[in-house]
Each structure stands twice: as structure tokens, then as C-alpha cells.
Motif scaffolding. Structure first.
Motif, PDB file in Angstrom:
ATOM      1  N   LEU A  18      19.451  13.597  21.412  1.00 32.93           N
ATOM      2  CA  LEU A  18      19.975  12.385  20.798  1.00 32.93           C
ATOM      3  C   LEU A  18      19.530  12.394  19.342  1.00 32.93           C
ATOM      4  N   LEU A  19      20.487  12.334  18.438  1.00 31.58           N
ATOM      5  CA  LEU A  19      20.230  12.352  17.005  1.00 31.58           C
ATOM      6  C   LEU A  19      20.667  11.016  16.430  1.00 31.58           C
ATOM      7  N   VAL A  20      19.718  10.291  15.804  1.00 31.40           N
ATOM      8  CA  VAL A  20      20.022   8.978  15.250  1.00 31.40           C
ATOM      9  C   VAL A  20      19.640   8.979  13.773  1.00 31.40           C
ATOM     10  N   ASP A  21      20.652   8.920  12.922  1.00 35.68           N
ATOM     11  CA  ASP A  21      20.432   8.929  11.475  1.00 35.68           C
ATOM     12  C   ASP A  21      21.574   8.162  10.838  1.00 35.68           C
ATOM     13  N   GLN A  58      20.094  10.350  29.054  1.00 37.96           N
ATOM     14  CA  GLN A  58      18.750  10.844  29.356  1.00 37.96           C
ATOM     15  C   GLN A  58      18.363  12.041  28.476  1.00 37.96           C
ATOM     16  N   PRO A  59      18.259  11.804  27.161  1.00 39.68           N
ATOM     17  CA  PRO A  59      17.943  12.910  26.258  1.00 39.68           C
ATOM     18  C   PRO A  59      16.546  13.474  26.510  1.00 39.68           C
ATOM     19  N   GLU A  60      16.442  14.772  26.350  1.00 36.38           N
ATOM     20  CA  GLU A  60      15.144  15.443  26.431  1.00 36.38           C
ATOM     21  C   GLU A  60      14.476  15.471  25.065  1.00 36.38           C
ATOM     22  N   VAL A  61      15.291  15.431  24.014  1.00 38.08           N
ATOM     23  CA  VAL A  61      14.823  15.432  22.636  1.00 38.08           C
ATOM     24  C   VAL A  61      15.521  14.297  21.908  1.00 38.08           C
ATOM     25  N   ALA A  77      11.508   3.963  18.516  1.00 44.10           N
ATOM     26  CA  ALA A  77      10.642   4.888  19.259  1.00 44.10           C
ATOM     27  C   ALA A  77       9.802   4.131  20.295  1.00 44.10           C
ATOM     28  N   ARG A  78       9.261   2.980  19.906  1.00 41.95           N
ATOM     29  CA  ARG A  78       8.472   2.174  20.856  1.00 41.95           C
ATOM     30  C   ARG A  78       9.327   1.764  22.060  1.00 41.95           C
ATOM     31  N   LEU A  79      10.556   1.335  21.794  1.00 44.11           N
ATOM     32  CA  LEU A  79      11.446   0.925  22.884  1.00 44.11           C
ATOM     33  C   LEU A  79      11.816   2.115  23.771  1.00 44.11           C
ATOM     34  N   LEU A  80      12.021   3.276  23.169  1.00 41.28           N
ATOM     35  CA  LEU A  80      12.355   4.460  23.959  1.00 41.28           C
ATOM     36  C   LEU A  80      11.184   4.889  24.836  1.00 41.28           C
ATOM     37  N   ALA A  89      10.521  12.011  26.763  1.00 45.23           N
ATOM     38  CA  ALA A  89      11.332  12.796  25.828  1.00 45.23           C
ATOM     39  C   ALA A  89      10.479  13.228  24.634  1.00 45.23           C
ATOM     40  N   LEU A  90      10.867  14.324  24.036  1.00 45.97           N
ATOM     41  CA  LEU A  90      10.251  14.767  22.792  1.00 45.97           C
ATOM     42  C   LEU A  90      10.825  13.907  21.677  1.00 45.97           C
ATOM     43  N   LEU A  91       9.992  13.098  21.018  1.00 42.17           N
ATOM     44  CA  LEU A  91      10.453  12.227  19.941  1.00 42.17           C
ATOM     45  C   LEU A  91      10.040  12.818  18.601  1.00 42.17           C
ATOM     46  N   LEU A  92      11.022  13.071  17.764  1.00 44.87           N
ATOM     47  CA  LEU A  92      10.785  13.654  16.440  1.00 44.87           C
ATOM     48  C   LEU A  92      11.220  12.678  15.367  1.00 44.87           C
ATOM     49  N   ALA A  93      10.289  12.300  14.500  1.00 47.51           N
ATOM     50  CA  ALA A  93      10.625  11.483  13.337  1.00 47.51           C
ATOM     51  C   ALA A  93      11.106  12.421  12.249  1.00 47.51           C
ATOM     52  N   LEU A  94      12.294  12.187  11.753  1.00 46.34           N
ATOM     53  CA  LEU A  94      12.860  12.978  10.661  1.00 46.34           C
ATOM     54  C   LEU A  94      13.125  11.993   9.536  1.00 46.34           C
ATOM     55  N   THR A  95      12.305  12.050   8.484  1.00 46.79           N
ATOM     56  CA  THR A  95      12.291  10.973   7.513  1.00 46.79           C
ATOM     57  C   THR A  95      12.006  11.438   6.098  1.00 46.79           C
ATOM     58  N   GLY A  96      12.324  10.593   5.168  1.00 42.23           N
ATOM     59  CA  GLY A  96      11.977  10.835   3.773  1.00 42.23           C
ATOM     60  C   GLY A  96      10.602  10.288   3.436  1.00 42.23           C
TER      61      GLY A  96
END
Length: 140
Positions: A18-21, A58-61, A77-80, A89-96
Motif C-alpha cells: 500500500l503506497l500513500v503519497d 491486507q498489505p504486507e508493506v 501509522a498509529r491507526l494502522l 505490516a512493514l510500515l515505511l515512512a517516506l518523507t521530506g
């Protein structure tokens, strides 16, 4: 395992991602790259959309931009982490946002890793692979 041209040899390492941007162009580019590696990707641009599909998908990532509109990536992220479908799930923060305080805030919210844009796609794929291998690397 990757072939010389970068495509996957098989689906064994493929993950539901799951990609959220909120940056449409960045999300589309990342989604296409992840799909070429065999991942099943769902791309969304806001937290509400992500919350609407996580239980069924049901994302794994989960790769989340921190600076999302309305609800930021840390709150998402807290809600997930509170949902059975994404608790592990593997949660990755992708941020500036790359400061030490930003990194700590992301980790405190439940992210496993804090990545600063622009991230090397090879590094991202290696991180996903390592996170599901025998020597899982989480919350670093």
C-alpha cells in the motif's frame, strides 16, 4: 531474486504494498517501479482512502508519506498499527522531513523505518527484502 534486467524471477518475494503519497507523480512513479518487481500495489493519495481499503487488501508493506493532507502519516501509522489487518505490516515512512526529531516521531508512531526523499529505489527494494528474510530488520 532479481534478474539482470531488474524484473523478478518469480513471485516468491512479491508483497502486497500500500503506497500513500499526496504527490500523484511521485506515487505513480514509485508504484510502477514496485509493480515491475512483481509487487501487488495499491496507490492512494490520502489517509481516508487508505483506511477504506486496508482490511480488504491486507498489505504486507505500507509506504506512507508523512506530510499527507487532513491526517498526517504518523496518525495514519498509529491507526494502522491498531488494526489486525495491518498490525504486523512493514510500515515505511517516506518523507521530506529528515531531522532527528522527525525520525523519532515516525518511529514513535509505529513506523519500522524512516526514509528521506528522494530514496534510492534499490535501497527501498533491499529494505523490503531484508524485512521479510530470516534476519528481519525492523524499527531502525
Amino acid at each position: 531474486m532479481n534478474t539482470i534486467d531488474g524484473a523478478r524471477d518469480g513471485a516468491a518475494d512479491a508483497r502486497r504494498v500500500l503506497l500513500v503519497d499526496d504527490s500523484v507523480d511521485a506515487a505513480q512513479a514509485m508504484s510502477m517501479l514496485l509493480e515491475t518487481l512483481g509487487h501487488d500495489v495499491r496507490m492512494l493519495h490520502d489517509a481516508a482512502g487508505a483506511l477504506a481499503i486496508v482490511d480488504a487488501f491486507q498489505p504486507e508493506v505500507v509506504i506512507l508519506d508523512i506530510g499527507l493532507p487532513v491526517m498526517d502519516g504518523c496518525e495514519l501509522a498509529r491507526l494502522l498499527r491498531a488494526r489486525p489487518s495491518t498490525r504486523d505490516a512493514l510500515l515505511l515512512a517516506l518523507t521530506g522531513y529528515g531531522g532527528d526529531a522527525d525520525r523519532q516521531r515516525a518511529l514513535d508512531a509505529g513506523f519500522d523505518h524512516h526514509l528521506v526523499k528522494p530514496v534510492s529505489f534499490t535501497d527501498l527494494e533491499d529494505l523490503i527484502a531484508r524485512s521479510f528474510g530470516p534476519d528481519r530488520t525492523r524499527n531502525v
